[in-house]
Design a protein around this motif. Structure first.
Motif, PDB file in Angstrom:
ATOM      1  N   LYS A  52       9.158  -6.769  25.579  1.00  0.00           N
ATOM      2  CA  LYS A  52       9.005  -8.156  26.044  1.00  0.00           C
ATOM      3  C   LYS A  52       7.644  -8.333  26.715  1.00  0.00           C
ATOM      4  CE  LYS A  52      13.915  -9.035  26.689  1.00  0.00           C
ATOM      5  NZ  LYS A  52      15.011  -8.963  27.685  1.00  0.00           N
ATOM      6  N   LEU A  53       7.252  -7.329  27.489  1.00  0.00           N
ATOM      7  CA  LEU A  53       5.942  -7.383  28.133  1.00  0.00           C
ATOM      8  C   LEU A  53       4.841  -7.444  27.091  1.00  0.00           C
ATOM      9  CD1 LEU A  53       6.107  -4.791  31.083  1.00  0.00           C
ATOM     10  CD2 LEU A  53       6.158  -7.276  31.208  1.00  0.00           C
ATOM     11  N   LYS A  54       4.983  -6.617  26.055  1.00  0.00           N
ATOM     12  CA  LYS A  54       3.961  -6.567  25.004  1.00  0.00           C
ATOM     13  C   LYS A  54       3.785  -7.927  24.351  1.00  0.00           C
ATOM     14  CE  LYS A  54       4.570  -1.954  23.334  1.00  0.00           C
ATOM     15  NZ  LYS A  54       5.077  -1.147  22.227  1.00  0.00           N
ATOM     16  N   VAL A  55       4.921  -8.529  23.980  1.00  0.00           N
ATOM     17  CA  VAL A  55       4.851  -9.823  23.300  1.00  0.00           C
ATOM     18  C   VAL A  55       4.237 -10.864  24.220  1.00  0.00           C
ATOM     19  CG1 VAL A  55       6.235 -11.677  22.309  1.00  0.00           C
ATOM     20  CG2 VAL A  55       6.770  -9.290  21.766  1.00  0.00           C
ATOM     21  N   ALA A  56       4.644 -10.854  25.509  1.00  0.00           N
ATOM     22  CA  ALA A  56       4.109 -11.829  26.457  1.00  0.00           C
ATOM     23  C   ALA A  56       2.612 -11.620  26.662  1.00  0.00           C
ATOM     24  CB  ALA A  56       4.845 -11.713  27.787  1.00  0.00           C
ATOM     25  N   ALA A  57       2.196 -10.355  26.736  1.00  0.00           N
ATOM     26  CA  ALA A  57       0.782 -10.054  26.957  1.00  0.00           C
ATOM     27  C   ALA A  57      -0.049 -10.534  25.783  1.00  0.00           C
ATOM     28  CB  ALA A  57       0.596  -8.553  27.167  1.00  0.00           C
ATOM     29  N   GLU A  58       0.451 -10.277  24.580  1.00  0.00           N
ATOM     30  CA  GLU A  58      -0.318 -10.669  23.408  1.00  0.00           C
ATOM     31  C   GLU A  58      -0.439 -12.188  23.308  1.00  0.00           C
ATOM     32  OE1 GLU A  58       1.070  -9.220  19.606  1.00  0.00           O
ATOM     33  OE2 GLU A  58      -0.624 -10.258  18.678  1.00  0.00           O
ATOM     34  N   SER A  59       0.680 -12.909  23.602  1.00  0.00           N
ATOM     35  CA  SER A  59       0.559 -14.363  23.472  1.00  0.00           C
ATOM     36  C   SER A  59      -0.287 -14.946  24.598  1.00  0.00           C
ATOM     37  CB  SER A  59       1.930 -15.043  23.354  1.00  0.00           C
ATOM     38  OG  SER A  59       2.759 -14.610  24.388  1.00  0.00           O
ATOM     39  N   ALA A  60      -0.257 -14.318  25.778  1.00  0.00           N
ATOM     40  CA  ALA A  60      -1.132 -14.798  26.857  1.00  0.00           C
ATOM     41  C   ALA A  60      -2.592 -14.622  26.453  1.00  0.00           C
ATOM     42  CB  ALA A  60      -0.839 -14.032  28.141  1.00  0.00           C
ATOM     43  N   LYS A  61      -2.901 -13.457  25.853  1.00  0.00           N
ATOM     44  CA  LYS A  61      -4.267 -13.195  25.410  1.00  0.00           C
ATOM     45  C   LYS A  61      -4.701 -14.243  24.389  1.00  0.00           C
ATOM     46  CE  LYS A  61      -4.982 -10.103  22.286  1.00  0.00           C
ATOM     47  NZ  LYS A  61      -4.948  -8.798  21.597  1.00  0.00           N
ATOM     48  N   LYS A  62      -3.804 -14.531  23.443  1.00  0.00           N
ATOM     49  CA  LYS A  62      -4.135 -15.539  22.422  1.00  0.00           C
ATOM     50  C   LYS A  62      -4.350 -16.898  23.060  1.00  0.00           C
ATOM     51  CE  LYS A  62      -2.246 -13.681  18.165  1.00  0.00           C
ATOM     52  NZ  LYS A  62      -0.953 -13.518  17.473  1.00  0.00           N
ATOM     53  N   ALA A  63      -3.492 -17.247  24.027  1.00  0.00           N
ATOM     54  CA  ALA A  63      -3.615 -18.546  24.679  1.00  0.00           C
ATOM     55  C   ALA A  63      -4.968 -18.659  25.372  1.00  0.00           C
ATOM     56  CB  ALA A  63      -2.482 -18.739  25.686  1.00  0.00           C
ATOM     57  N   LEU A  64      -5.413 -17.551  25.954  1.00  0.00           N
ATOM     58  CA  LEU A  64      -6.692 -17.584  26.667  1.00  0.00           C
ATOM     59  C   LEU A  64      -7.886 -17.697  25.727  1.00  0.00           C
ATOM     60  CD1 LEU A  64      -6.128 -15.053  29.590  1.00  0.00           C
ATOM     61  CD2 LEU A  64      -6.138 -17.546  29.677  1.00  0.00           C
ATOM     62  N   SER A  65      -7.643 -17.550  24.426  1.00  0.00           N
ATOM     63  CA  SER A  65      -8.727 -17.762  23.464  1.00  0.00           C
ATOM     64  C   SER A  65      -9.107 -19.235  23.418  1.00  0.00           C
ATOM     65  CB  SER A  65      -8.305 -17.315  22.062  1.00  0.00           C
ATOM     66  OG  SER A  65      -8.012 -15.951  22.065  1.00  0.00           O
ATOM     67  N   VAL A  66      -8.159 -20.110  23.789  1.00  0.00           N
ATOM     68  CA  VAL A  66      -8.446 -21.541  23.742  1.00  0.00           C
ATOM     69  C   VAL A  66      -8.286 -22.234  25.093  1.00  0.00           C
ATOM     70  CG1 VAL A  66      -8.111 -22.003  21.304  1.00  0.00           C
ATOM     71  CG2 VAL A  66      -6.119 -21.806  22.762  1.00  0.00           C
ATOM     72  N   GLU A  67      -7.484 -21.693  26.007  1.00  0.00           N
ATOM     73  CA  GLU A  67      -7.219 -22.348  27.292  1.00  0.00           C
ATOM     74  C   GLU A  67      -7.970 -21.647  28.420  1.00  0.00           C
ATOM     75  OE1 GLU A  67      -4.862 -24.796  27.228  1.00  0.00           O
ATOM     76  OE2 GLU A  67      -3.770 -24.390  25.362  1.00  0.00           O
ATOM     77  N   GLU A  68      -8.194 -22.413  29.482  1.00  0.00           N
ATOM     78  CA  GLU A  68      -8.785 -21.845  30.692  1.00  0.00           C
ATOM     79  C   GLU A  68      -7.796 -20.930  31.392  1.00  0.00           C
ATOM     80  OE1 GLU A  68     -11.243 -21.095  32.833  1.00  0.00           O
ATOM     81  OE2 GLU A  68     -12.425 -21.711  31.084  1.00  0.00           O
ATOM     82  N   GLN A  69      -6.511 -21.329  31.355  1.00  0.00           N
ATOM     83  CA  GLN A  69      -5.476 -20.491  31.968  1.00  0.00           C
ATOM     84  C   GLN A  69      -4.171 -20.639  31.225  1.00  0.00           C
ATOM     85  OE1 GLN A  69      -5.505 -22.172  35.989  1.00  0.00           O
ATOM     86  NE2 GLN A  69      -3.501 -23.037  35.528  1.00  0.00           N
ATOM     87  N   THR A  70      -3.254 -19.719  31.458  1.00  0.00           N
ATOM     88  CA  THR A  70      -1.990 -19.766  30.738  1.00  0.00           C
ATOM     89  C   THR A  70      -0.854 -19.321  31.656  1.00  0.00           C
ATOM     90  OG1 THR A  70      -0.811 -19.016  28.758  1.00  0.00           O
ATOM     91  CG2 THR A  70      -2.239 -17.424  29.818  1.00  0.00           C
ATOM     92  N   GLU A  71       0.357 -19.822  31.345  1.00  0.00           N
ATOM     93  CA  GLU A  71       1.541 -19.421  32.102  1.00  0.00           C
ATOM     94  C   GLU A  71       2.238 -18.283  31.371  1.00  0.00           C
ATOM     95  OE1 GLU A  71       2.379 -20.760  35.040  1.00  0.00           O
ATOM     96  OE2 GLU A  71       0.583 -22.025  34.843  1.00  0.00           O
ATOM     97  N   ILE A  72       2.502 -17.199  32.099  1.00  0.00           N
ATOM     98  CA  ILE A  72       3.286 -16.112  31.502  1.00  0.00           C
ATOM     99  C   ILE A  72       4.709 -16.255  32.030  1.00  0.00           C
ATOM    100  CG2 ILE A  72       3.578 -13.606  31.364  1.00  0.00           C
ATOM    101  CD1 ILE A  72       0.562 -13.355  31.807  1.00  0.00           C
ATOM    102  N   ARG A  73       5.653 -16.396  31.128  1.00  0.00           N
ATOM    103  CA  ARG A  73       7.063 -16.500  31.553  1.00  0.00           C
ATOM    104  C   ARG A  73       7.905 -15.531  30.744  1.00  0.00           C
ATOM    105  NH1 ARG A  73       6.310 -22.006  31.413  1.00  0.00           N
ATOM    106  NH2 ARG A  73       6.048 -22.946  33.464  1.00  0.00           N
ATOM    107  N   ILE A  74       8.536 -14.570  31.406  1.00  0.00           N
ATOM    108  CA  ILE A  74       9.469 -13.663  30.711  1.00  0.00           C
ATOM    109  C   ILE A  74      10.814 -13.740  31.448  1.00  0.00           C
ATOM    110  CG2 ILE A  74       9.735 -11.385  29.685  1.00  0.00           C
ATOM    111  CD1 ILE A  74       6.868 -10.758  30.498  1.00  0.00           C
ATOM    112  N   PRO A  75      11.674 -14.644  30.991  1.00  0.00           N
ATOM    113  CA  PRO A  75      12.975 -14.726  31.644  1.00  0.00           C
ATOM    114  C   PRO A  75      13.804 -13.493  31.290  1.00  0.00           C
ATOM    115  CG  PRO A  75      12.867 -16.230  29.773  1.00  0.00           C
ATOM    116  CD  PRO A  75      11.530 -15.563  29.859  1.00  0.00           C
TER     117      PRO A  75
END
Lengths: 179, 583
Positions: free
Chosen positions: B257-280
């Motif tokens: 779950k951490l891996k998937v969240a980390a990868e999508s956060a990294k991708k989000a930062l390719s276009v956004e200034e900041q991103t929310e990481i949420r792993i319920p």
């Protein structure tokens, strides 16, 4: 373009002369050519002999292009590097023949025919070369001794035997005089 | 039936296939309309496998049976640093196979890395067949420029297992340069900065119209986007440990779950200034109550985490430029390759280093496959219009192990290929009858610090006092970057030679066995998007001819004679260098 007859003829010719060409001759360059000229020559030769261009050609031509391409890489690797090029130039001044015969050592299997003429073994070749030099100086006795040594290392080599017989009989020795 | 040769970018994280149709190169999207397909293989309970984004989704709920980042393991020895590292990161079990090779254990079966890669290739072949509507059995497959012979050999084996004739193993940066410069009549010097999921390559090329000459290539096969993710995973795991007292790295489900969240956060930062990481529900506390991770990540924070990794790539760039005899301002262009190069932090750092803005009009995820497709088209079609000539180099020096634990160079790195070169060695003991010839790839004088490619025994040479025998060791590197080696006694004429087929890959017998059993046939094509799949609904996606239903399980891999482990000990004192390399 693959297999176009004039291209094929050119490839065959270069492949068959490969062991007689020094790096400059192979790349069709003047000795003093600039680094940029060396690169251009390498590109030019690659367009003609790159194995990819001969991929669909008959085996004989594919093998020939692989041999030529390997030698082009070798020549380019030396001539583009000022240090290696200077060493090569010095060697070329000293003993152009030995250098030509010595290049591309790893292609041992590929150069059986010319190897047969100049020797299959290191020692056979060395004594054969010595005999050649002797004869050029006109010292037939020394050439005879060196040829006998060459034969001792490479018994049965028909070119060595032919040369020895000719020497003994005082005839012309094409094996030793031919380039 | 029409035949089309395709180009396949077999990536650590994602793969991409492209082809030339009607003179135009195009990327062939998968059934979900996505240009790239996750290089992830999920093994189902019934013995079938799924490849792609659906398989990536399975990393979360079935981590033990889902194989990702397998490219990091291909062609490696089980005792290598990279394999140790992968064991720490990967949830699926990595075990040792015959001859110190690597196997992945899924339930009771062992799979070699070429078999896993073949499943991905098979999927890409099916994607292409379904889009092109014809059979695809020829491909150019790309590899990192810095791949050694073992890794190349294993990749070529994967192609064979997948039922593909591998027309060429093409270096990824060279492919990118081809896609960039093809048919444009350029005269330019360019750098290709290729940061993939698991590897970093830099190649410097001179493009002279239709000739693409690689001047130098350098790389780091231990550095990629995955490492960026790891930094983020570490941060999240550390923070969680501090807050909750539990180490999520020990729980394979939480780790995925951490891996998937980390990868999508990294991708989000390719276009956004900041991103929310949420792993319920990342884990449960002692009472079974769900615990979660919620956090904001800014670009600045992320840059701080990975800046040293980025700086490491520039050390490699320094080396490549020095080898090419250039400085950054000599370059006419910089081409970016690989998903991570979308990150603004990387683009900025690259612009600073090269003193120019990199080309951003090129899609870094597709450019390699497109170049491979162009090369495939020219290799497959006789008289292909607009041939381009690729002049590549060998990325690593080739060496022979000699007395004293040292390695002597026969072919220097960045030498143009194809090439043949040889060097003389001699015996180390009086009356020595055999010599063990160990072949290495790498830049260290010390043998053990290089990658061992293989070894063979040479006998039949003249016996004499030490140092009197001459043994000529010759290397041949072909256009795929693959190595053949021969040993020869010029005095007796005795010789032996081998394509170095490697202990770390598959033996020829194993390969035959696998080809008979064809495990890649087990790849099952999904009917449509599944939960977690990110693509649109497929519209026109008939299953390709490669989409075989579950085939019978292959028999267990045959046992192979295990050579004595001492074969990998310190090199035997059996050869000594004899003079300078030829010429």
């Amino acid at each position: 373009m693959t297999g176009a007859p004039q291209r094929a003829g050119e490839l065959r010719a270069v492949a068959s002369m490969l062991d007689q060409l020094d790096y400059y001759e192979l790349l069709e360059l003047e000795r003093g050519a600039s680094g940029e000229a060396v690169r251009r020559a390498y590109h030019r030769a690659s367009r003609r002999f790159h194995p990819d261009a001969w991929r669909q050609a008959p085996d004989e031509l594919r093998v020939a292009s692989a041999r030529v391409a390997a030698r082009l890489s070798e020549a380019y690797a030396v001539l583009r590097d000022p240090g290696r090029r200077a060493a090569y130039d010095r060697q070329l001044e000293r003993d152009p023949r030995a250098l030509r015969l010595g290049i591309g050592q790893a292609g041992a299997a590929a150069r059986s025919a010319s190897a047969e003429r100049s020797g299959r073994t290191g020692r056979g070749r060395r004594f054969f070369e010595a005999a050649r030099r002797d004869l050029r100086r006109g010292d037939r006795a020394a050439a005879l001794r060196n040829l006998q040594m060459a034969l001792a290392f490479e018994p049965g080599n028909p070119h060595f035997e032919g040369a020895l017989a000719a020497l003994r009989e005082g005839r012309e020795v094409p094996e030793l005089e031919r380039d | 039936m029409e035949r089309v040769a395709v180009g396949i970018d077999l990536g650590t994280s994602n793969s991409c296939v492209a082809a030339v149709r009607d003179g135009e190169v195009e990327v062939l999207p998968n059934a979900y309309g996505e240009a790239t397909t996750a290089s992830v293989v999920h093994f189902h309970l019934d013995g079938t496998v799924t490849v792609g984004n659906a398989a990536r989704a399975a990393m979360i709920h079935d981590p033990l049976h889902t194989v990702a980042s397998s490219k990091r393991l291909i062609g490696r020895y089980s005792f290598s640093e990279e394999v140790r590292k992968a064991r720490a990161i990967c949830s699926y079990p990595i075990v040792e196979g015959p001859n110190h090779s690597v196997r992945v254990r899924i339930r009771d079966e062992l799979f070699s890395l070429p078999e896993i890669a073949a499943m991905i290739l098979r999927e890409m072949k099916a994607v292409a067949e379904s889009r092109l509507g014809c059979e695809v059995d020829q491909a150019v497959i790309t590899v990192p420029a810095f791949f050694n012979d073992n890794q190349r050999q294993a990749t070529a084996d994967a192609g064979r297992i997948a039922g593909l004739e591998v027309l060429r193993l093409l270096n990824e940066p060279t492919a990118a340069a081809l896609a960039y410069g093809y048919g444009r009549g350029l005269r330019q010097k360019v750098a290709v900065y290729d940061l993939g999921g698991g590897t970093f390559d830099i190649s410097v090329l001179e493009i002279g119209d239709d000739v693409f000459e690689v001047l130098a290539t350098c790389g780091d096969t231990f550095l990629g986007g995955d490492d960026f993710d790891d930094r983020l995973i570490d941060l999240l795991a550390e923070e969680f440990l501090e807050r909750e007292g539990e180490n999520l790295r020990r729980d394979p489900f939480a780790l995925e779950k951490l891996k998937v969240a980390a990868e999508s956060a990294k991708k989000a930062l390719s276009v956004e200034e900041q991103t929310e990481i949420r792993i319920p529900d990342v884990s449960r506390d002692a009472e079974g109550r769900p615990r979660s991770i919620e956090r904001t990540l800014t670009q600045g924070e992320f840059s701080g985490l990975v800046m040293d990794l980025i700086q490491r790539t520039f050390k490699v760039c320094d080396e490549a430029l020095a080898q090419a005899g250039l400085v950054p301002r000599d370059l006419d262009g910089v081409i970016l390759v690989g998903g991570p190069t979308r990150l603004p932090v990387i683009r900025q750092a690259v612009a600073d280093y090269f003193q120019q803005r990199p080309h951003t009009e090129i899609d870094p995820d597709r450019v390699v496959a497109m170049g491979a497709a162009l090369h495939a088209a020219s290799l497959a079609a006789p008289g292909f219009e607009g041939e381009a000539y690729l002049l590549d180099v060998t990325p690593l020096s080739l060496k022979i192990g000699v007395a004293g634990g040292l390695a002597e160079t026969v072919i220097e790195r960045n030498t143009p290929v194809p090439i043949e070169q040889s060097r003389f060695f001699t015996t180390f003991r009086d009356g020595q009858e055999t010599a063990r010839i160990r072949v290495y790839q790498g830049e260290s004088r010390r043998a053990e610090e290089n990658e061992l490619l293989g070894e063979f025994e040479f006998s039949g040479f003249r016996q004499a006092r030490r140092g009197e025998v001459r043994i000529e060791v010759g290397f041949r590197i072909d256009s795929d970057g693959m190595v053949e080696v021969t040993a020869r006694d010029p005095d007796t004429g005795a010789s032996t030679g081998t394509k170095i087929t490697l202990s770390s890959g598959l033996s020829e017998e194993e390969l035959e066995e696998i080809l008979r059993a064809s495990p890649a046939e087990r790849v099952r094509r999904e009917e449509g998007p599944v939960a977690g799949g990110s693509g649109p609904t497929p519209s026109d996606t008939p299953d390709g001819p490669g989409a075989a239903p579950s085939a019978p399980k292959p028999p267990p891999l045959p046992a192979v004679d295990e050579p004595d482990r001492s074969a990998f000990g310190p090199p035997g004192a059996e050869l000594a260098p004899d003079g300078d390399p030829t010429p």
